[in-house]
Design a protein around this motif. Structure first.
Motif, PDB file in Angstrom:
ATOM      1  N   LEU A   3       1.009  28.261 176.122  1.00  0.00           N
ATOM      2  CA  LEU A   3       1.936  28.307 174.945  1.00  0.00           C
ATOM      3  C   LEU A   3       1.026  27.709 173.690  1.00  0.00           C
ATOM      4  CD1 LEU A   3       4.819  27.421 173.710  1.00  0.00           C
ATOM      5  CD2 LEU A   3       3.637  24.993 173.905  1.00  0.00           C
ATOM      6  N   TRP A   4       1.828  28.680 172.540  1.00  0.00           N
ATOM      7  CA  TRP A   4       0.996  29.133 171.628  1.00  0.00           C
ATOM      8  C   TRP A   4       2.120  28.361 170.445  1.00  0.00           C
ATOM      9  CZ3 TRP A   4       1.122  31.484 167.611  1.00  0.00           C
ATOM     10  CH2 TRP A   4      -0.299  31.861 166.289  1.00  0.00           C
ATOM     11  N   TYR A   5       1.982  27.473 169.957  1.00  0.00           N
ATOM     12  CA  TYR A   5       2.413  27.553 168.492  1.00  0.00           C
ATOM     13  C   TYR A   5       1.262  27.299 166.789  1.00  0.00           C
ATOM     14  CZ  TYR A   5       3.167  22.626 169.289  1.00  0.00           C
ATOM     15  OH  TYR A   5       2.975  21.376 169.458  1.00  0.00           O
ATOM     16  N   SER A   6       1.802  27.674 165.570  1.00  0.00           N
ATOM     17  CA  SER A   6       1.086  27.347 164.557  1.00  0.00           C
ATOM     18  C   SER A   6       2.633  26.828 164.005  1.00  0.00           C
ATOM     19  CB  SER A   6       1.352  28.243 164.069  1.00  0.00           C
ATOM     20  OG  SER A   6       2.107  29.320 163.345  1.00  0.00           O
ATOM     21  N   MET A   7       1.773  25.887 162.635  1.00  0.00           N
ATOM     22  CA  MET A   7       2.882  25.279 162.447  1.00  0.00           C
ATOM     23  C   MET A   7       2.140  25.209 160.970  1.00  0.00           C
ATOM     24  SD  MET A   7       3.502  22.193 164.958  1.00  0.00           S
ATOM     25  CE  MET A   7       2.269  21.906 165.597  1.00  0.00           C
ATOM     26  N   GLU A   8       2.813  25.116 159.592  1.00  0.00           N
ATOM     27  CA  GLU A   8       2.234  24.596 158.162  1.00  0.00           C
ATOM     28  C   GLU A   8       1.154  23.699 158.318  1.00  0.00           C
ATOM     29  OE1 GLU A   8       4.186  23.966 153.918  1.00  0.00           O
ATOM     30  OE2 GLU A   8       5.258  23.936 155.035  1.00  0.00           O
ATOM     31  N   HIS A   9       0.416  24.344 157.213  1.00  0.00           N
ATOM     32  CA  HIS A   9      -0.711  23.332 156.659  1.00  0.00           C
ATOM     33  C   HIS A   9      -0.340  23.202 155.328  1.00  0.00           C
ATOM     34  CE1 HIS A   9      -4.621  22.170 155.724  1.00  0.00           C
ATOM     35  NE2 HIS A   9      -4.642  21.776 154.316  1.00  0.00           N
ATOM     36  N   MET A  10      -0.112  21.173 155.375  1.00  0.00           N
ATOM     37  CA  MET A  10       0.588  20.818 154.408  1.00  0.00           C
ATOM     38  C   MET A  10      -0.749  19.560 153.504  1.00  0.00           C
ATOM     39  SD  MET A  10       3.180  18.761 154.041  1.00  0.00           S
ATOM     40  CE  MET A  10       4.007  17.336 153.305  1.00  0.00           C
ATOM     41  N   ARG A  11      -0.444  19.688 152.731  1.00  0.00           N
ATOM     42  CA  ARG A  11      -0.484  19.239 151.441  1.00  0.00           C
ATOM     43  C   ARG A  11      -0.376  17.450 151.050  1.00  0.00           C
ATOM     44  NH1 ARG A  11       0.275  23.097 146.153  1.00  0.00           N
ATOM     45  NH2 ARG A  11       2.063  21.996 147.120  1.00  0.00           N
ATOM     46  N   GLY A  12      -0.847  16.626 150.706  1.00  0.00           N
ATOM     47  CA  GLY A  12      -0.518  15.174 150.357  1.00  0.00           C
ATOM     48  C   GLY A  12      -1.096  14.258 150.979  1.00  0.00           C
ATOM     49  N   GLN A  13      -0.596  13.402 151.108  1.00  0.00           N
ATOM     50  CA  GLN A  13      -0.608  12.271 151.987  1.00  0.00           C
ATOM     51  C   GLN A  13       0.421  12.433 153.647  1.00  0.00           C
ATOM     52  OE1 GLN A  13       0.514   9.270 149.653  1.00  0.00           O
ATOM     53  NE2 GLN A  13      -1.417   8.756 149.804  1.00  0.00           N
ATOM     54  N   SER A  14       0.310  11.213 154.319  1.00  0.00           N
ATOM     55  CA  SER A  14       0.754  10.264 155.315  1.00  0.00           C
ATOM     56  C   SER A  14       1.779   9.204 154.961  1.00  0.00           C
ATOM     57  CB  SER A  14       0.233  10.481 156.354  1.00  0.00           C
ATOM     58  OG  SER A  14      -0.960   8.674 156.480  1.00  0.00           O
ATOM     59  N   LEU A  15       2.738   9.113 155.199  1.00  0.00           N
ATOM     60  CA  LEU A  15       3.747   7.666 155.036  1.00  0.00           C
ATOM     61  C   LEU A  15       3.055   6.646 155.342  1.00  0.00           C
ATOM     62  CD1 LEU A  15       5.890   6.205 154.356  1.00  0.00           C
ATOM     63  CD2 LEU A  15       6.903   6.730 156.321  1.00  0.00           C
ATOM     64  N   ALA A  16       1.950   6.555 156.400  1.00  0.00           N
ATOM     65  CA  ALA A  16       1.090   5.810 156.412  1.00  0.00           C
ATOM     66  C   ALA A  16      -0.221   5.202 155.677  1.00  0.00           C
ATOM     67  CB  ALA A  16       0.262   5.948 157.809  1.00  0.00           C
ATOM     68  N   ASP A  17      -0.544   6.677 155.139  1.00  0.00           N
ATOM     69  CA  ASP A  17      -1.019   6.338 153.835  1.00  0.00           C
ATOM     70  C   ASP A  17      -0.493   5.725 152.599  1.00  0.00           C
ATOM     71  OD1 ASP A  17      -3.678   7.499 155.127  1.00  0.00           O
ATOM     72  OD2 ASP A  17      -3.459   9.228 154.344  1.00  0.00           O
TER      73      ASP A  17
END
Length: 222
Positions: A3-17
Motif C-alpha cells: 500500500l502506498w499513499y501520500s498526504m499533504e505536508h502541513m504548516r503550523g503546529q499540532s493541537l498538542a503543541d
C-alpha cells in the motif's frame, strides 16, 4: 503487494503543541477546533473509516491563516483493510491509554463511537487543561477509563455555557450506546448553538455527504 499513499505536508503546529504553549482554550476556540475535527471524522466515518488513534498530536493547525484550518492525520488505516490498526497482544500498548475508549482496551476494532469518546477527551483537555483519566501506569489508566467517572468538567471550568459539560459527559459514557449518534451531534450539543452556530452546523448535521471542512493530512509541519 504493498500500500502506498501520500498526504499533504502541513504548516503550523499540532493541537498538542498549542495546549502546551497556551494551556486551556477559550470556549469558542475549542468549539471551532472540535467542529473541524468532527467534520473530518464524520467524512471518514461515512466512508467506513474510523480513525482509531486520535490524539492531540494527530491534529494539526495551519497557523499561517487568520482563522486556523484544522486537519486530522495519522489514521490507524490498517484497520480499514481487514486487520486491526495495531494487531496482536501488544496492539493497545502502542497507543496512548489516556486517549483510548474503554472498549478499545478489549482489543476491539476501531469504531466511530470510540472516535467520539476520544474527541470528548480532547475537548475536556482543551477546556480544563488536564486529562479526565490519568494514572502512573497503562493498567491504572485503563482501569480509570473502564470504571471511573471523569472529574466534573463544570467544577474545573465554571464559565462554560449551559449544557456544555453535560455534552462532554455524555460523549464520555462508558457504553457506546449511551453516547451521541455521531461526532457532529456531540459537537452540536457541546456548542448549545446559538443562531450563528446553527447556521454553521446545520448543513453538516443534516447532510450525509460532501467534503468536510477539515481533511486528512500528513503528520509533519514546518
Amino acid at each position: 503487494t504493498f500500500l502506498w499513499y501520500s498526504m499533504e505536508h502541513m504548516r503550523g503546529q499540532s493541537l498538542a503543541d498549542l495546549l502546551r504553549e497556551s494551556g486551556p482554550l477559550d470556549f469558542d476556540r475549542c468549539v471551532n477546533i472540535a467542529y473541524q475535527i468532527a467534520s473530518a471524522l464524520s467524512y471518514a466515518h461515512e466512508a467506513g473509516v474510523p480513525h482509531g488513534n486520535l490524539k492531540p498530536s494527530n491534529v494539526f493547525l495551519d497557523t499561517f491563516l487568520d482563522d486556523p484550518w484544522v486537519q486530522v492525520g495519522d489514521f490507524a488505516i490498517l484497520g480499514t483493510f481487514g486487520r486491526p490498526a495495531l494487531s496482536g497482544n501488544a496492539g493497545p500498548w502502542l497507543r496512548l491509554p489516556e486517549y483510548m475508549a474503554p472498549e478499545q482496551f478489549y482489543a476491539r476494532a476501531a469504531t466511530a463511537d470510540a472516535d467520539q469518546y476520544t474527541l470528548a477527551i480532547m475537548v475536556y483537555q482543551c477546556l480544563s487543561g488536564t486529562l479526565p483519566f490519568i494514572g502512573d501506569s497503562f493498567e491504572e489508566v485503563a482501569h480509570a477509563q473502564a470504571l471511573d467517572p471523569p472529574p466534573p468538567l463544570a467544577d474545573l471550568r465554571q464559565d462554560l455555557p449551559a449544557g456544555a459539560a453535560e455534552a462532554v459527559s455524555r460523549a464520555l459514557s462508558k457504553r457506546p450506546v449511551d453516547r451521541f449518534a455521531s461526532v457532529l451531534d456531540f459537537v452540536a450539543a457541546l456548542a448549545a448553538p446559538p443562531v450563528a452556530m446553527r447556521q454553521v452546523l446545520g448543513p453538516a448535521l443534516s447532510q450525509k455527504s460532501g467534503r468536510p471542512s477539515a481533511v486528512v493530512a500528513e503528520k509533519s509541519w514546518t
